[in-house]
Design a protein around this motif. Structure first.
Motif, PDB file in Angstrom:
ATOM      1  N   UNK A   1     -32.560 -59.906 -48.371  1.00 39.72           N
ATOM      2  CA  UNK A   1     -33.842 -59.587 -47.757  1.00 39.72           C
ATOM      3  C   UNK A   1     -33.766 -58.207 -47.112  1.00 39.72           C
ATOM      4  N   UNK A   2     -34.871 -57.505 -47.135  1.00 44.55           N
ATOM      5  CA  UNK A   2     -34.888 -56.128 -46.640  1.00 44.55           C
ATOM      6  C   UNK A   2     -34.582 -56.030 -45.151  1.00 44.55           C
TER       7      UNK A   2
ATOM      8  N   UNK B   1     -31.857 -54.536 -36.719  1.00 40.85           N
ATOM      9  CA  UNK B   1     -32.204 -54.981 -35.360  1.00 40.85           C
ATOM     10  C   UNK B   1     -33.660 -55.475 -35.325  1.00 40.85           C
ATOM     11  N   UNK B   2     -33.922 -56.380 -34.377  1.00 44.14           N
ATOM     12  CA  UNK B   2     -35.281 -56.934 -34.263  1.00 44.14           C
ATOM     13  C   UNK B   2     -36.262 -55.924 -33.701  1.00 44.14           C
TER      14      UNK B   2
END
Length: 68
Positions: A58-59, A64-65
């Motif tokens: 997944x990209x 980081x969020x």
């Protein structure tokens, strides 16, 4: 596991290894004897043992969020 069991297991592994090696050597001739549909089926069934498993990436994996 006692010594007899170890010898039996080792002999069994060696025999199976020899059988598999002989079958792999005969694989081209065996595949040539199959009709195209059967040959494709066998090749597709063997592919997981030859090629590594592809995993979905997944990209956002490892990112980081937030960028604060």
């Amino acid at each position: 596991m006692n010594i007899k069991e170890k010898i039996l297991t080792n002999d069994l592994r060696n025999n199976l290894k020899s059988i598999i090696q002989n079958e792999i050597k005969k694989m081209p001739e065996t595949l040539d004897e199959l009709d195209p549909k059967e040959r494709a089926n066998v090749i597709c069934r063997l592919m997981p043992y030859v090629f590594p498993k592809v995993e979905t990436v997944h990209s956002k994996d490892g990112e980081p969020f937030s960028f604060d």
